[in-house]
Each structure stands twice: as C-alpha cells, then as structure tokens.
Design an enzyme around this catalytic site. Structure first.
Site, PDB file in Angstrom:
ATOM      1  N   ARG A  82      10.335 -26.108   2.161  1.00  0.00           N
ATOM      2  CA  ARG A  82      11.086 -27.374   3.290  1.00  0.00           C
ATOM      3  C   ARG A  82      11.606 -27.803   3.420  1.00  0.00           C
ATOM      4  NH1 ARG A  82       9.486 -25.373   8.395  1.00  0.00           N
ATOM      5  NH2 ARG A  82       9.373 -27.359   9.540  1.00  0.00           N
TER       6      ARG A  82
ATOM      7  N   SER B  18       2.009 -29.990  -2.384  1.00  0.00           N
ATOM      8  CA  SER B  18       0.487 -29.912  -1.730  1.00  0.00           C
ATOM      9  C   SER B  18      -0.092 -28.567  -3.293  1.00  0.00           C
ATOM     10  CB  SER B  18       0.600 -28.985  -0.808  1.00  0.00           C
ATOM     11  OG  SER B  18       1.679 -29.995  -0.227  1.00  0.00           O
TER      12      SER B  18
ATOM     13  N   ASP C 284       0.293 -31.644   1.207  1.00  0.00           N
ATOM     14  CA  ASP C 284       0.692 -31.493   2.718  1.00  0.00           C
ATOM     15  C   ASP C 284      -0.286 -32.585   3.916  1.00  0.00           C
ATOM     16  OD1 ASP C 284      -1.140 -30.272   1.580  1.00  0.00           O
ATOM     17  OD2 ASP C 284      -0.230 -28.458   2.436  1.00  0.00           O
TER      18      ASP C 284
HETATM   19 MG    MG Z   1       2.387 -25.742   4.373  1.00  0.00          MG
END
Ligand code: MG
Ligand code: ADP
Length: 463
Positions: free
Chosen positions: A78, A147, A200
């Site tokens: 994202r 992450s 994250d």
């Molecule tokens: Mg995620």
C-alpha cells in the site's frame, strides 16, 4: 459406515492434539514472558529476536505536514499520503492506493522488486492533488513499513535478517532495505527521503497511540503474525547505547518465530513446516496466521480423504495442491449459516473439485475449520498475556487505575469474526474479570500505514 468412523477418528485425534485448555495457555504465556526476557538480555539469546526499533517516542498529535508511507509485507503493498494538521487538525486528509505484488517478484531478484515498488510509488505521487501541501523548499518524506525481520542500525536504516511469508529473494538478505529502496527511488527520478523504517507492528503501535494514549502494544494477525510493545529502556540489557530521554524504547518482538514445547503441534503442522520455504522457523506464525490456517485444514482433509475415503473412492486431486484452500475461503465456510451449508458445498466444489457433498460431510468440514481457528485464536491470546505479564499489566495494582489498550490489525483479525471473538473471549478468560475491565483491544484500521507516516513526521529532517 467404517469409512465415516475412520474419518471421524482422524478428526477427533487432530482435535485432541490441538487442544488449548487454560492451563496450557498459561504455560505458553509464561514461556513467552521468559523468552522476552532472554531476547532482551542478549543478541541471539532467544528465538524471540526482540529487535530494538530505534523508536523511542511515539506520536503525540502535534505532527504537521505532508507525509507518505509505503507498506510492504504481504501479498499487497500500500502507498499512502497524509496531511497532518497538528493537535487540532489531526489527519486533515489522506489517500491510499493498494497494489498487488506479482508473485514472480516475491521470489525473484532484489532490483526487480524494489524497482516495481518505486515505480508504483512514483505513479501515486503523480496523482497528488490540491488538498495536499508540501511546505515550499522541502523534500517529500516517507515512512517505510517493511514487515520482515530487520536488524535496525538507526531509525532510517536496517538490514534484512531473513524473509518470511512466502518471500524469498536471497540477494536482499543482509542488505540495508532503505538503501535498496532509495536507489530504486532515484532511478525513478523521485525526490523522496526515507525518514523512518519500521515494521507493521511498530506502525500500528504508533497509529494506535496517536488515537489513544493508553495504547502500549500492537499485534498483527494477517498473512503473518507479530507484536510490538513499549519497553522501559533500562530493561533492555543488550542495549548499550545512550538511554533515550523518554526512558522508553519500542521493541519489535518478531513473535512469529516463538516456539515452545507447550505449543500444541500436530503431524500436519510438522509436514507444513518441513515443506515450507523456511523450515524450522516461524513456528508460532505457522499455527496462527492467515497464510497457513487454510492449508492446515487442507492437510487434514487430505488425510481424511486418503485414509478414510472421506470424499469417496478417489482422492480429489485438487486437495493435494498446497495452499489451494486459502484462509478467507476457510473463514467463509466457518461462517456459513445457511441450513444446508451452501457456502461450504460451493467452496468444496469450486476450489477442491468435490461436487455433491452431504450435509454431514459439510458439518465435519466446518468443525475442522473451527478446531484450526480456535487453536490459533487462543494461542494468540496466550501470547498477548505473555506481553502483559512482562509489563506487569496482568494484575490490578493497588490504588492504580491504569488502562491498557492493545492495537490490533491485519486481515485475519479484521475479517475472521470467529477468530477475533474467540481471541477476545480467551483473553478475558485468562485475565479474569477485574483485570479485563482495564484492558481493551482496539482495531487500528490500517494504523500501520498512518503510523509509518506519523513516525516519518516525528523523525523529519526539518524538525
Ligand atoms: Mg500488513
Ligand atoms: P498483510 O498481512 O499481507 O500485510 P493483511 O493484514 O491485509 O495483509 O492480511 C491479509 C491476510 O488476512 C490474508 O493473507 C488472509 O490470510 C487474511 N484474510 C483476509 N481476508 C480474510 C477473511 N475474510 N477471512 C480470514 N482471513 C482473511
């Protein structure tokens, strides 16, 4: 018939091995606390890496300006921009875009992956409209949520320790991922500085704290699983740097790699692990998180088909395809409330090529989903209890009205209602009524993206 009895015997045996009575959960929680201490004591002291994040201040609400975030850590990434307006304005504006990562890039070369990400980010920056304002003369700044386990060297640099969750790009391991991204951004002609490298859990913790001052830990339950929390800087023996002014340091536990003899592990989990990209690692993650739950269900069904002709005389060939049954499909079956379990019937037909299943068969499938999800959810709750114990927040302190809030995020937590409800009720059960009254779990919806942008703001070069 004999077949049905054999199939049920397989299911029952699996259920017994997955059992998580409260006593076992307490053992798991205690083991988690012990490993936390060990991981904080020395580098390599535990399966829990307890990584120092270099985040020693969480957002206050005073952050201002335009900041970007990029979130890489699963099947999608994202990109996000947010206009922060300080104490009163808060989040004035935000926009995001989600892009899927072509599977070949997850196991290809480093340059291809970072070039792809940088190109998508560049596209997104081009769509920045009038509602967003970069102060004149300033460079755009980015919070990079990456992450995977990273050994941080500072808030703006860190080397990849290993890949997880289906990624495997050997030439990045040991490299500084900020450097790799920065090179790719330059190739795109994008003038942007990475102001904070976080994962994250840290992003979710920051995003959660921005909204609620009582947030002290974050847990991710998505493709993978992990947790982060705020530790006292002087409770980290392995930290030899200066003590931060705040007296605090956020720790990225990398709890997906937790393992303990108390974990209920079955032969199916063992086979899944052995056949995975990272055998022997991320054992907690492999029994809890979204990447794996569906495949555990598939493996048990395969055994029931092979050993007990559960789906008839021939073993449905699709049932042998690893990861064909995804956790969202498992969850859809688990939540099927139609009287004839139509959803289950359709999933079995469409995904596994098994037509015309009886209601009895469908019920057994739902039961299997329930066993797998329940074990994952209850163990997640035990992990959380481990953190609360480490912080002394598993008890009510005399005369103290201390609230504890956990920020949670991830597709599994968000969308798998049975999982979420079971996790929350198990945590209550473990904590007891009095303590529970002061502990709450909050869904931090995409806190990690906003959180990374907030951390970019609080680590801006212009402060
Ligand atoms: Mg995620
Ligand atoms: P990531 O962990 O990859 O950053 P998310 O937090 O969005 O991304 O989590 C995505 C994961 O959540 C998926 O891989 C899947 O396992 C799980 N998930 C998504 N939707 C559902 C659903 N409806 N039911 C159960 N699990 C789901």
């Amino acid at each position: 018939s004999g077949r049905w009895a054999r199939a049920m015997a397989i299911l029952r045996e699996f259920e017994e091995k997955c059992a998580t009575p409260i006593g076992k959960l307490r053992q798991v929680a205690d083991a988690m606390t012990v490993e936390m201490h060990a991981g904080l004591a020395s580098e390599g002291g535990s399966k829990l890496k307890m990584l120092i994040s270099y985040v020693d201040n969480l957002p206050t609400g005073n952050e201002r300006g335009l900041f970007y975030a990029l979130d890489l850590g699963g099947t999608n990434f994202r990109v996000l921009r947010v206009q922060l307006g300080g104490k009163d304005g808060r989040v004035v504006n935000q926009e995001f875009a989600e892009v899927s990562i072509p599977p070949h890039l997850m196991t290809g070369g480093s340059e291809e992956l970072f070039d792809y990400i940088a190109a998508e980010l560049a596209k997104f920056v081009k769509t920045e409209g009038e509602d967003f304002h970069l102060s004149p003369g300033r460079q755009r700044e980015l919070g990079f949520t990456f992450s995977f386990p990273v050994r941080q060297l500072s808030i703006t640099s860190g080397t990849l320790i290993k890949w997880t969750k289906g990624f495997s790009i050997e030439d990045v391991v040991g490299q500084d991922v900020v450097l790799e991204l920065t090179k790719a951004l330059e190739k795109q002609g994008l003038d942007m500085r990475v102001a904070a490298l976080v994962n994250d859990t840290i992003g979710t913790l920051a995003g959660g704290r921005y909204l609620n001052n009582d947030v002290i830990a974050a847990v991710i339950l998505g493709t993978g699983t992990n947790a982060a929390y705020v530790e006292c800087a002087n409770a980290i023996p392995k930290w030899h740097g200066l003590l931060p002014k705040s007296g605090e340091m956020v720790i990225n536990m990398e709890w997906g790699n937790f393992r303990s003899s108390h974990l209920p592990i079955t032969e199916y989990d063992h086979a899944l692990d052995v056949e995975s990209l990272n055998p022997g690692e991320q054992i907690f993650e492999k029994i809890i998180s979204g990447m794996y739950l569906g495949d555990i269900v598939r493996r048990v069904l395969l055994s029931m088909a092979e050993e007990a002709a559960f789906f008839g005389d021939t073993v449905p060939p699709q049932l042998k395809v690893p990861f064909i049954l995804r956790t969202p499909d498992m969850s859809a079956m688990h939540h099927d409330t139609s009287p004839d379990l139509k959803v289950v019937g359709n999933k079995l037909k469409d995904i596994l090529g098994i037509p015309n299943t009886s209601l009895k068969t469908r019920k057994a499938v739902v039961e299997l989903c329930n066993i797998v999800a329940t074990r994952g959810a209850r163990l997640s709750a035990a992990g959380i209890l481990g953190i609360l114990k480490k912080l002394g927040r598993d008890v009510v302190k005399e005369g103290e009205k201390q609230r504890t809030v956990l920020a949670m995020d991830g597709g599994l937590y968000e969308h798998y209602t049975e999982f979420r409800v079971c996790l929350e009720s198990t945590l209550k059960e473990l904590l007891g009524e009095e303590v529970s009254a002061n502990v709450s779990v909050e869904h931090s919806n995409d806190g990690s993206g906003i959180g990374a942008a907030l951390l970019a703001a609080s680590h801006s070069q212009y402060l």
